[in-house]
Design a protein around this motif. Sequence first.
Motif, mmCIF file in Angstrom:
data_model
loop_
_atom_site.group_PDB
_atom_site.id
_atom_site.type_symbol
_atom_site.label_atom_id
_atom_site.label_comp_id
_atom_site.label_asym_id
_atom_site.label_seq_id
_atom_site.Cartn_x
_atom_site.Cartn_y
_atom_site.Cartn_z
ATOM 1 N N SER A 1 0.821 -1.212 0.000
ATOM 2 C CA SER A 1 0.000 0.000 0.000
ATOM 3 C C SER A 1 0.862 1.272 0.000
ATOM 4 O O SER A 1 1.875 1.348 0.689
ATOM 5 C CB SER A 1 -0.907 -0.015 1.234
ATOM 6 N N SER B 1 -0.724 4.220 0.577
ATOM 7 C CA SER B 1 -1.402 5.189 1.456
ATOM 8 C C SER B 1 -1.088 4.956 2.932
ATOM 9 O O SER B 1 -1.412 5.781 3.776
ATOM 10 C CB SER B 1 -2.918 5.113 1.226
ATOM 11 N N LEU B 2 -0.483 3.821 3.261
ATOM 12 C CA LEU B 2 -0.171 3.541 4.663
ATOM 13 C C LEU B 2 1.325 3.705 4.905
ATOM 14 O O LEU B 2 2.134 3.308 4.061
ATOM 15 C CB LEU B 2 -0.564 2.102 5.022
ATOM 16 N N ASN B 3 1.675 4.274 6.072
ATOM 17 C CA ASN B 3 3.099 4.318 6.414
ATOM 18 C C ASN B 3 3.485 3.018 7.135
ATOM 19 O O ASN B 3 2.625 2.154 7.379
ATOM 20 C CB ASN B 3 3.436 5.568 7.236
ATOM 21 N N PRO C 1 4.336 2.044 10.381
ATOM 22 C CA PRO C 1 3.584 1.623 11.573
ATOM 23 C C PRO C 1 2.115 1.307 11.264
ATOM 24 O O PRO C 1 1.534 0.399 11.846
ATOM 25 C CB PRO C 1 3.696 2.845 12.499
ATOM 26 N N GLN C 2 1.527 2.056 10.298
ATOM 27 C CA GLN C 2 0.124 1.779 9.941
ATOM 28 C C GLN C 2 -0.004 0.408 9.270
ATOM 29 O O GLN C 2 -0.955 -0.332 9.500
ATOM 30 C CB GLN C 2 -0.407 2.869 8.993
ATOM 31 N N LYS C 3 0.971 0.090 8.442
ATOM 32 C CA LYS C 3 0.956 -1.233 7.799
ATOM 33 C C LYS C 3 1.051 -2.333 8.852
ATOM 34 O O LYS C 3 0.338 -3.338 8.779
ATOM 35 C CB LYS C 3 2.130 -1.362 6.817
ATOM 36 N N THR C 4 1.949 -2.127 9.814
ATOM 37 C CA THR C 4 2.109 -3.116 10.885
ATOM 38 C C THR C 4 0.787 -3.313 11.614
ATOM 39 O O THR C 4 0.346 -4.436 11.862
ATOM 40 C CB THR C 4 3.181 -2.632 11.888
ATOM 41 N N LYS C 5 0.156 -2.201 11.951
ATOM 42 C CA LYS C 5 -1.101 -2.253 12.698
ATOM 43 C C LYS C 5 -2.189 -2.969 11.887
ATOM 44 O O LYS C 5 -2.924 -3.813 12.415
ATOM 45 C CB LYS C 5 -1.554 -0.817 13.019
ATOM 46 N N SER C 6 -2.272 -2.637 10.601
ATOM 47 C CA SER C 6 -3.300 -3.263 9.746
ATOM 48 C C SER C 6 -3.058 -4.761 9.620
ATOM 49 O O SER C 6 -3.991 -5.564 9.638
ATOM 50 C CB SER C 6 -3.289 -2.656 8.342
#
Lengths: 342, 364
Positions: free
Chosen positions: A249, A251-253, A255-260
């Motif tokens: 993705s 659109s995700l950074n 940490p956001q990728k990790t969280k998702s």
Amino acid sequence: MNNILKEQETMKADMQWNLHKAPIVEVSVDRMDLAPGPFTMSYGFDLQPMKLSIKRAGLLNLPLLLESGAGRLIIVSGYRRIAALLEMDFKHLPARILKEREISSLDVLLINFFDNLATREFNSVEKGMALSRLANHFSAGEILSHYMALLGLPSRQPTLENYISFDRDLDESLKRGLVEGRISEPAAKALLDLMPEERKAVGQLFLDLTFTINQQKQLIELLKDISRTKTTSIADVLQEQRFLDIRSSHSLNGPQKTKSLLALLRLQKFPRLSRAEETFKKEVLRLQLPRHVRVQAPSYFESEFYRMEISFRSGKELKDVIDHLAGVDGLRQLGNPWEKVA
Amino acid sequence: MMPCFQIEKVLLEKGVEKYRLFSRIRERIAGIPQVWSDQGFVHQAADLQQMGKKRLHLVEFIGDILKPCPGTRNHICCGYQILNAATNCPLDCSYCILQSYFHESDLRIFTNIEERLGEVFRLIDTDPERIFRIGTGEFTDSLALDPLIGWSDILVPGFSTRKNAILELKTKTTNIKGLIALPERRQIVVSWSLNSPTITAREEHGAASLRKRLEAAKTCQGEGFIVGFHFDPLIPHPGWQDDYLRTLDLMNQYIDPTRVIWISMGSLRFMPALKSVIEQRHPRTMILDGEFIPGLDGKMRYFKPIRMDLYGFMREHLDSWHTDLGLYLCMESDEVWRKSMSWTPGDSTRLSRFLDNRVKKFFG
């Protein structure tokens, strides 16, 4: 510390070799085996300070080399110094030379071990290298009794096995990740329990994204559980399109990728709990509670009791909030979200 | 009748020869290689796979012979007491907590049990108003090694004469021959752990089949024993409702429900450290597939509504078989009791009283 020193003294007393007998010779780097070899235990170091030191103060301590029967020179100690000199384009360097026929390989190893131990801290991979090399000469019992404490490790067999595996079983990128702190030690241990292909896939994920220590542990546990339930490999789980989509993705950074990624795995492992949590979150949002009011569900909904927290500046403000809450539609229906989802 | 489990070695600590249990089993263990030690055996880091399940270790027990069941906070406990006859078990159920419960492996048999029973009986006799529900099935299977050790000979006569106590022998085997050869029936409960046919076949390694267990229970009922059952751990798995109904059908075929003192239910729970042991020892298990969350006591448990589904389903169908089975939950919260059993004892004292009343009802 006294015990450690005593231990060192005892072991050194057993060593028959007098280092000062080793002649100092100017050697050509062409004669040297530059791979880490059976004695060195340096990994993941920064050469800049060493280069600066050599540049400013010269080579203060000479490297120690072992001359094999065939005339090749194997590095005993001074691996970092030699690496710095090579980067500085030295073709010849002074070194003390030991002859293979004059000293046992155990003594050579111990010279380097104690030389390093006295002058610096070992990182996790280096501890593994040291233990792995000691394991070629000593029994596990001897290592546990005499060497683990010297490395600041508990004298436990599983710990010894883990560290040796750091050296022998982790590939280069994972070792580097461990030394650089991108892979935590507990996660590295957990990776060792995986099949090599799975280890590579999960390790790569740790290197590509940003994980906290807990998140790494959580990720491995979730992947192990899901792959067991689905009777598929962890590598296959990670190849599912939805995981690939998150990783690629734009659109995700990190940490956001990790969280998702973790949220998606959690939904697979805990479908009912995840739905209950989501439902509860939505219910609370729908209430449109005042800004200083927080409602919390019990951990995993295990207890019966929910919590409401009200922050206020005065009794009047508190009274206003309570009056407001009394009129909030839907407050009566709050709770036990798992009863509301199939 | 199940064969006695294969014992490959007997470890004996010096001093055990003076106890009666040793004299009883001397001939039975004569053909098995024996190793004596006069200083106790250094704990060997047992092979994780074997866990010393084929090694009989005869020792003198010096701790508390009777211990309350290790109930956990925030949960309602039945007040059962454990008689320390042995630790570890020759069966190898994948979910067994004993895999990580004791520091020492091996089948440890306490040879001085007969000599120490006096302490237990004195305690029972000095408190005649209290009902003592005592069992040996918590830290081992009560009957798995009975053909070798002869526990029923040792334990049953003394309990049978005491009106304010019962001895529960809990098993997954069919080793009832020694028990039914005895004349005593009073104050003895023989109980079986039951599960769905799938869980029994896949996860209860070395245990008797469901049908065999129920045949043994039927034989015991026919011989005048009161029986009990324990659905613990209940484990949701694909098709679990139909699967557990098959077990209830079998119970209906074999068991007279009017002579069942109690049926307990509990769902799979374990200390977090057990998980990696299970993963290593039973890599093909399905028991770790559920939604386990850390419970209020630190043990991993199924998410609450899953537990309620399990208990509610079982209660409904057991109730429709017979309305007076003494159903109770093992280590559950008041809320789970209320919402899945439609009543609650409220606390451990009242659950104890409920079970004590079952004892009075069946044994007077």
